[in-house]
Scaffold this motif. Sequence first.
Motif, mmCIF file in Angstrom:
data_model
loop_
_atom_site.group_PDB
_atom_site.id
_atom_site.type_symbol
_atom_site.label_atom_id
_atom_site.label_comp_id
_atom_site.label_asym_id
_atom_site.label_seq_id
_atom_site.Cartn_x
_atom_site.Cartn_y
_atom_site.Cartn_z
ATOM 1 N N LEU A 19 0.796 -1.236 -0.033
ATOM 2 C CA LEU A 19 0.021 0.031 -0.015
ATOM 3 C C LEU A 19 0.786 1.389 -0.052
ATOM 4 O O LEU A 19 1.701 1.510 0.830
ATOM 5 C CB LEU A 19 -0.663 -0.081 1.189
ATOM 6 C CG LEU A 19 -2.042 -1.029 1.287
ATOM 7 C CD1 LEU A 19 -2.851 -1.085 2.587
ATOM 8 C CD2 LEU A 19 -2.909 -1.200 -0.043
ATOM 9 N N LEU A 20 0.428 2.128 -1.099
ATOM 10 C CA LEU A 20 1.157 3.366 -1.161
ATOM 11 C C LEU A 20 0.221 4.460 -0.585
ATOM 12 O O LEU A 20 -0.980 4.639 -1.270
ATOM 13 C CB LEU A 20 1.820 3.824 -2.446
ATOM 14 C CG LEU A 20 2.793 2.763 -2.835
ATOM 15 C CD1 LEU A 20 3.348 3.090 -4.368
ATOM 16 C CD2 LEU A 20 3.988 2.697 -2.111
ATOM 17 N N PRO A 21 0.153 4.867 0.423
ATOM 18 C CA PRO A 21 -0.680 6.185 0.747
ATOM 19 C C PRO A 21 -0.788 7.335 -0.553
ATOM 20 O O PRO A 21 -0.050 7.595 -0.778
ATOM 21 C CB PRO A 21 -0.227 6.713 2.205
ATOM 22 C CG PRO A 21 0.686 5.615 2.710
ATOM 23 C CD PRO A 21 1.612 4.959 1.437
ATOM 24 N N ALA A 22 -2.322 7.548 -0.687
ATOM 25 C CA ALA A 22 -2.305 8.461 -1.649
ATOM 26 C C ALA A 22 -3.791 9.247 -1.284
ATOM 27 O O ALA A 22 -4.592 9.057 -1.845
ATOM 28 C CB ALA A 22 -2.493 7.824 -2.970
ATOM 29 N N ALA A 23 -3.607 10.033 -0.161
ATOM 30 C CA ALA A 23 -4.921 10.636 0.201
ATOM 31 C C ALA A 23 -5.749 11.479 -0.809
ATOM 32 O O ALA A 23 -6.996 11.622 -0.889
ATOM 33 C CB ALA A 23 -4.853 11.591 1.362
ATOM 34 N N GLU A 27 -8.221 6.936 -2.469
ATOM 35 C CA GLU A 27 -7.821 5.369 -2.237
ATOM 36 C C GLU A 27 -6.276 5.270 -1.985
ATOM 37 O O GLU A 27 -5.550 5.708 -3.044
ATOM 38 C CB GLU A 27 -8.215 4.602 -3.267
ATOM 39 C CG GLU A 27 -9.769 4.537 -3.654
ATOM 40 C CD GLU A 27 -10.646 3.586 -2.662
ATOM 41 O OE1 GLU A 27 -10.026 2.862 -2.007
ATOM 42 O OE2 GLU A 27 -11.908 3.762 -2.673
ATOM 43 N N ASP A 28 -5.870 4.576 -1.299
ATOM 44 C CA ASP A 28 -4.339 4.116 -1.210
ATOM 45 C C ASP A 28 -4.097 3.284 -2.532
ATOM 46 O O ASP A 28 -4.984 2.598 -2.944
ATOM 47 C CB ASP A 28 -3.949 3.148 0.042
ATOM 48 C CG ASP A 28 -3.806 3.894 1.171
ATOM 49 O OD1 ASP A 28 -3.831 5.023 1.059
ATOM 50 O OD2 ASP A 28 -3.999 3.283 2.163
ATOM 51 N N GLN A 30 -2.703 0.295 -4.190
ATOM 52 C CA GLN A 30 -2.583 -1.216 -3.948
ATOM 53 C C GLN A 30 -1.589 -1.801 -5.128
ATOM 54 O O GLN A 30 -1.774 -1.398 -6.190
ATOM 55 C CB GLN A 30 -3.889 -1.860 -4.088
ATOM 56 C CG GLN A 30 -4.639 -1.482 -3.066
ATOM 57 C CD GLN A 30 -6.138 -2.459 -2.734
ATOM 58 O OE1 GLN A 30 -5.847 -3.678 -3.005
ATOM 59 N NE2 GLN A 30 -7.457 -1.736 -2.773
#
Length: 307
Positions: A19-23, A27-28, A30
């Motif tokens: 998971l790469l955080p992507a506010a 959605e993060d 995937q």
Amino acid sequence: MSVLAPPSAVQTVSVRPVLLPAAERGEDIQVRVTAPATGEGLPVIVLAHGFGGSMTGYDPLVDHWTAHGFVVVQPTFLDSATLAIAPEDPRYTEIWRIRVDDLVRVIDDLPTVLGAVPGLADRADTERLAVAGHSWGGQSVGMLLGARVLGADGQPGEDRTDPRVKAGVLLATTGLGGDDLSPFARQAFPFMSPDFDRLATPALVVAGDNDRSPLSTRGPDWFTDVYFRSPGARALLTLFGAEHSLGGIHAYRSADTTDERPETVALVAQASTAFLQRELGVDAAAWDREVSALAGEATPAGRIDVR
């Protein structure tokens, strides 16, 4: 007749989801990463799925690439059926652009993605980086190779060329827009108007000679536009009898494959591997061997044209 080697011939390891955080995206991101269990200096392929797909697809290609020493990184884009984003969602019309942002983010964060497999970050060579994409994924990765999208004024839009990417594989990638699009496609997908004039990164184009899209007023030759109109396209692999899934590259024995041909999938896997081995400096002679081998087959699954 070409056949794929059994996936079990080489041990691989796969981790998902990373998971790469992507506010800002809602959605993060995937990601799945798959790699040989052993080996050093492994080149990396970032693979973009087609409309509705996800990081879990394209195992026939992933298995072959990893068996031949590549690391494969697969993000899931917002159009994935696994996320079920409705057309009313305000992000929907921008998914084509967000896809490119996602690809850049994945490349930016390759140390994190590769680090999900213990020791892989030290075994991978991110300087030898390629991208591959099928259908809409081909348009997405094509922008990292230098393609741009024509605006309503007919002028090329933002240049998203990424110099970190050294080569590409464009699988059933959509062609020119304008009058070449069906009325539905012109209305629903206005971004499907590529400009290939500055796509200069070396690329292999793969197209099926029976791929007839409802998005285009033309026939299967629509999917060869990127080869004839970009300076970077080095070769065109035309697959005999293949439709949009190119024999079934997206999954093994999938019920939605209308043109299932294991020999066609094998040719895509072998040719793309050889092309990337040459372009990424893994094996300078691999591509010439592949071209010669195909030319020598009595009943080939396709043909290769080179420039």
